[in-house]
Design an enzyme around this catalytic site. Structure first.
Site, PDB file in Angstrom:
ATOM      1  N   GLY B 163       0.559  -1.121   0.203  1.00 51.31           N
ATOM      2  CA  GLY B 163      -0.031   0.208   0.155  1.00 51.31           C
ATOM      3  C   GLY B 163       1.200   1.329   0.201  1.00 51.31           C
ATOM      4  O   GLY B 163       0.241   2.021   0.366  1.00 51.31           O
ATOM      5  N   GLU B 199      15.809   0.220  -4.631  1.00 46.94           N
ATOM      6  CA  GLU B 199      16.164  -0.643  -6.044  1.00 46.94           C
ATOM      7  C   GLU B 199      16.640   0.503  -6.795  1.00 46.94           C
ATOM      8  O   GLU B 199      16.187   1.974  -6.178  1.00 46.94           O
ATOM      9  CB  GLU B 199      14.989  -1.372  -6.516  1.00 46.94           C
ATOM     10  CG  GLU B 199      13.470  -0.131  -6.323  1.00 46.94           C
ATOM     11  CD  GLU B 199      12.329  -1.018  -7.165  1.00 46.94           C
ATOM     12  OE1 GLU B 199      12.610  -1.579  -6.523  1.00 46.94           O
ATOM     13  OE2 GLU B 199      11.026  -0.071  -6.735  1.00 46.94           O
ATOM     14  N   LYS B 235      -4.073   5.643  -5.932  1.00 47.99           N
ATOM     15  CA  LYS B 235      -4.357   6.008  -7.284  1.00 47.99           C
ATOM     16  C   LYS B 235      -5.518   6.696  -7.059  1.00 47.99           C
ATOM     17  O   LYS B 235      -6.608   6.991  -6.315  1.00 47.99           O
ATOM     18  CB  LYS B 235      -4.745   4.734  -8.094  1.00 47.99           C
ATOM     19  CG  LYS B 235      -3.291   3.851  -8.390  1.00 47.99           C
ATOM     20  CD  LYS B 235      -3.707   2.297  -8.622  1.00 47.99           C
ATOM     21  CE  LYS B 235      -2.466   1.183  -8.867  1.00 47.99           C
ATOM     22  NZ  LYS B 235      -2.743  -0.151  -8.512  1.00 47.99           N
ATOM     23  N   ARG B 291      -5.382 -10.101  -6.603  1.00 51.97           N
ATOM     24  CA  ARG B 291      -6.531 -10.248  -5.277  1.00 51.97           C
ATOM     25  C   ARG B 291      -7.166  -9.126  -6.879  1.00 51.97           C
ATOM     26  O   ARG B 291      -6.242  -8.738  -8.204  1.00 51.97           O
ATOM     27  CB  ARG B 291      -6.683  -9.530  -4.552  1.00 51.97           C
ATOM     28  CG  ARG B 291      -6.125  -8.185  -4.251  1.00 51.97           C
ATOM     29  CD  ARG B 291      -5.797  -7.272  -3.162  1.00 51.97           C
ATOM     30  NE  ARG B 291      -5.275  -6.258  -3.266  1.00 51.97           N
ATOM     31  CZ  ARG B 291      -5.112  -4.736  -3.858  1.00 51.97           C
ATOM     32  NH1 ARG B 291      -6.093  -4.325  -5.013  1.00 51.97           N
ATOM     33  NH2 ARG B 291      -3.973  -4.255  -4.104  1.00 51.97           N
ATOM     34  N   VAL B 294      -9.001  -2.157  -7.782  1.00 52.35           N
ATOM     35  CA  VAL B 294     -10.243  -1.077  -7.087  1.00 52.35           C
ATOM     36  C   VAL B 294     -10.603  -0.222  -9.298  1.00 52.35           C
ATOM     37  O   VAL B 294     -11.861  -0.972  -9.596  1.00 52.35           O
ATOM     38  CB  VAL B 294      -9.697   0.309  -6.836  1.00 52.35           C
ATOM     39  CG1 VAL B 294     -10.834   1.171  -6.823  1.00 52.35           C
ATOM     40  CG2 VAL B 294      -9.275  -0.349  -5.500  1.00 52.35           C
TER      41      VAL B 294
END
Lengths: 82, 457
Positions: B163, B199, B235, B291, B294
Site C-alpha cells: 500500500g 531499488e 491511485k 486480488r 479497485v
C-alpha cells in the site's frame, strides 16, 4: 491556573501513542508547547496529529486510548500560565 | 459454488454481490455494527454481524469471518480488495474450514506478496525488474554497499510492506545512512519484519499494470491499465488502454505478465504492476497484486469481460472459458475515484451523513458505489465513496463523457473530490496523456499556492 481543553479536530479514533510499541505522547505533569503533538485521531485510514494548541502543563488525558471521539470533544486537559 | 460470503464492505462488496447473483449464486454479506444499514448488507440475501465498527475488531478478524461463513452455510469466500484479501493465513484458514477461497492458494499469495520473492519469480520467468537487491537487507552497511552497485537515486521499501507505506527515496549515501534505520524500524513495528528492499528510483516513470487471469494450467492477459495519476501513492484516475506508450512496448509487457503467471501456475484474477521509464520505454516488474483491483472496471469496459465473474468461475474449478485470441478490446475507458475528502483542506477526510445524492448514468457511464440518501460515510473505513467509469470510442470522446458524467454527480452532506477530478479533465497535460507518477502531486502543489497566499492575508 486556568485550564485548557485540547479538542479533537475531527471525528475518529483517538490514540495516546504513535504506535502500540511506543510510549504515550505526553504524561501528566509534562510541559508542552503549542506545537507539541499530544495524540492522534484516525479517520478513514488516515492519521491526524492533535496539537496542544497552547503552551502549558499536562493535567491528564480526557479519554482512553483507542476510544471513539466526536469533533470538539476534549481529549487532553492542560494547565496554562496566567 | 452455491453460496458465497463476501468478506468486505463498500462498493466492492456491492460489485461482488452483483456478479454472484448474475451467476445464480446466493450471497452472504458481513457487516460491522456501523454497517448494519449499509448497501452491501441490504443487497445480500443474508447478513451476518461480525463485530464492532473498527475494522480490526470486525472485517480484519479472520477467525470471525470464517465462523460467519460456516454459520451462514456458505461454501466459498470472496475477500474483495484491502482488508484480508492478501493475507495468506486467511486464504489458508478458509481452505482449512473446507471452503473455497476466491483467489490464488495461500502459498502463491505468500510468494507473490513478498516483494523479494516476487522479484525472484520474475527473474526466473525472464521478466525485467528494476535494478535492486535480490534479497531484503537488514543493516545500514549492507544497504550502502548495495546502493553503490544499483546507482542513486535509490528507493527503500519494506520487504513485507504494501500500500505504499514506508517508501523513501534517497539521493546519496548520506541520505541513505540517515533514512535506513528509521525506515527499517518502522517496517519492523508495522509488519514484524525490518528487512528493506533497495531499488533504482526512476525519475520519470509511468505506472502501468497488466490484468491477468489464470486457471492454474493456462494464463492470459486482459490488456493493461495506466495508473500513474496518484496522490500519496494512492491511485486517483486510471484508464485503459495506456496512452503515451507504444503498442510494441505494451505487447511486450502483457506477454511478460503472462510468463510470470505461468511461472507460478497462477489461479484467479491478478495484476502485475510495472514501471515504464518515460525516456527509454524500458519496463520493469514491480509487484503483483493477488486480488481484484479497485480499477478493474476500466478493463471490463474495453473488453466486455466480467472479471469478478471469471474469478468466481475459476474458483469453482472451471477452466478459463476463452483463449488469448478471444480477448479483444474496443475504445477507451477511464475511472475516477470519488473520495469523501476536501481537496481544499489538505484532503481532510469528511465523514458524515448523506443528505442527497444523484448518480451519473446514461450511455457508457457506470457508477460503482454504495451511496444512497440517508447512508453514512463512517470515520472507520476508507474514504472511497464511488467510482465513475466512462467508455468512449476513443480517448477524446471518453474525456467528453467523463466531463458530462462528473457534472451529473451530486452528493450533499460530505465533501468530495468530484470538483477536483473535473478540473483535472480540463488540464492540457491530462488531455494530451502526457503525465507520469509525479505529475498529479506537482500539479496539486501548484494549485494550492494561490489559496495559501490568500489564507495568510
Amino acid at each position: 491556573m486556568p485550564r485548557h481543553e485540547v479538542l479533537a479536530p475531527i471525528p475518529g479514533v483517538f490514540y495516546r501513542r504513535p504506535d502500540p510499541g511506543s510510549p504515550e505522547y505526553v504524561k501528566p505533569g509534562q510541559t508542552v508547547t503549542a506545537d507539541d503533538t499530544v495524540g492522534l485521531v484516525e479517520v478513514m485510514k488516515s492519521f491526524h496529529p492533535v496539537l496542544a494548541g497552547v503552551a502549558g502543563t499536562v493535567v491528564d488525558f480526557a479519554v482512553e486510548g483507542e476510544s471513539v471521539v466526536d469533533p470538539g470533544q476534549p481529549v487532553v486537559i492542560l494547565e496554562v500560565e496566567g | 459454488m452455491k453460496r458465497l460470503l463476501i468478506a468486505n464492505r463498500g462498493e466492492i462488496a456491492v460489485r461482488i454481490i452483483r456478479a454472484a447473483r448474475d451467476l445464480g449464486i446466493e450471497t452472504v454479506a458481513v457487516a460491522s455494527d456501523a454497517d448494519r444499514d449499509a448497501a452491501h448488507a441490504r443487497l445480500a440475501d443474508t447478513v451476518i454481524s461480525v463485530g464492532p465498527a473498527p475494522a480490526a475488531k470486525s472485517y480484519l478478524r479472520a477467525e470471525g469471518i470464517v465462523a460467519a461463513a460456516r454459520e451462514a452455510g456458505a461454501d466459498a469466500v470472496h475477500p474483495g480488495y484491502g482488508f484480508l484479501s492478501e493475507r495468506a493465513d486467511f486464504a489458508a484458514a478458509v481452505a482449512a474450514a473446507g471452503l473455497t477461497f476466491v483467489g490464488p492458494d495461500a502459498q502463491v499469495i505468500d510468494q507473490m506478496g513478498d516483494k523479494v520473492r516476487a522479484r525472484q519469480v520474475a527473474m526466473a520467468a525472464g521478466v525485467p525488474t528494476v535494478p535492486g537487491t535480490a534479497d531484503g537487507v537488514s543493516d545500514v552497511s549492507a544497504a550502502v554497499a548495495a546502493a553503490a552497485e544499483i546507482g542513486y537515486p535509490v528507493m527503500l521499501k519494506a520487504a513485507a510492506g504494501g500500500g505504499g507505506r514506508g517508501i523513501r527515496v534517497v539521493s546519496d549515501e548520506a541520505e541513505l545512512r540517515a533514512a535506513f534505520p528509521t525506515a527499517s524500524g518502522e517496517a519492523a513495528s508495522a509488519f514484524g519484519d525490518g528487512r528493506m528492499y533497495l531499488e533504482r528510483f526512476i525519475r520519470s516513470a509511468r505506472h502501468v499494470e497488466v490484468q491477468v487471469l489464470g486457471d492454474g494450467s493456462h494464463a492470459i492477459h486482459v490488456f493493461e491499465r495506466e495508473c500513474s495519476l496518484q496522490r500519496r501513492r494512492q491511485k486517483v484516475i486510471e484508464e485503459a488502454p495506456a496512452p503515451g506508450i507504444d503498442a510494441d512496448i505494451r505487447a511486450a509487457m502483457t506477454s511478460a505478465a503472462v510468463r510470470l503467471c505461468q511461472q507460478v501456475g497462477y489461479r484467479s484474477a491478478g495484476t502485475c504492476e510495472f514501471l515504464v521509464d518515460d525516456h527509454t520505454g524500458e519496463f520493469f516488474f514491480i509487484e503483483m497484486n493477488t486480488r481484484i483491483q479497485v480499477e478493474h472496471p476500466v478493463t471490463e469496459l474495453i473488453t466486455g469481460i466480467d472479471l469478478v465473474a471469471e474469478q468466481l468461475r475459476i474458483a469453482a474449478g472451471e477452466p478459463l472459458s476463452f483463449h488469448q485470441t478471444d480477448v479483444t478490446k474496443r475504445g477507451h475507458a477511464i475511472e475516477f475515484r470519488i473520495c469523501a475528502e476536501d481537496p481544499d483542506r489538505g484532503f481532510l477526510p469528511g465523514p458524515g451523513s448523506i443528505q442527497h445524492v444523484e448518480l451519473p448514468g446514461g450511455p457508457w457511464v457506470r457508477t460503482d458505489t454504495w451511496l444512497a440518501p440517508g447512508s453514512a460515510v463512517s470515520p472507520f473505513y476508507d474514504s472511497l465513496v464511488a467510482k465513475v467509469i466512462v467508455w468512449g470510442d476513443d480517448r477524446p470522446s471518453a474525456l467528453r463523457r467523463a466531463r458530462r458524467a462528473l457534472g451529473e454527480f451530486v452528493v450533499e452532506g460530505v465533501p468530495t473530490t468530484t470538483g477536483l477530478l473535473t478540473e483535472i479533465i480540463d488540464e492540457p497535460w491530462f488531455a494530451s496523456g502526457e503525465f507520469d507518477t509525479g505529475t498529479l502531486e506537482d500539479w496539486l502543489q501548484q494549485r494550492t499556492k494561490p489559496g495559501e497566499a490568500g489564507a495568510t492575508r
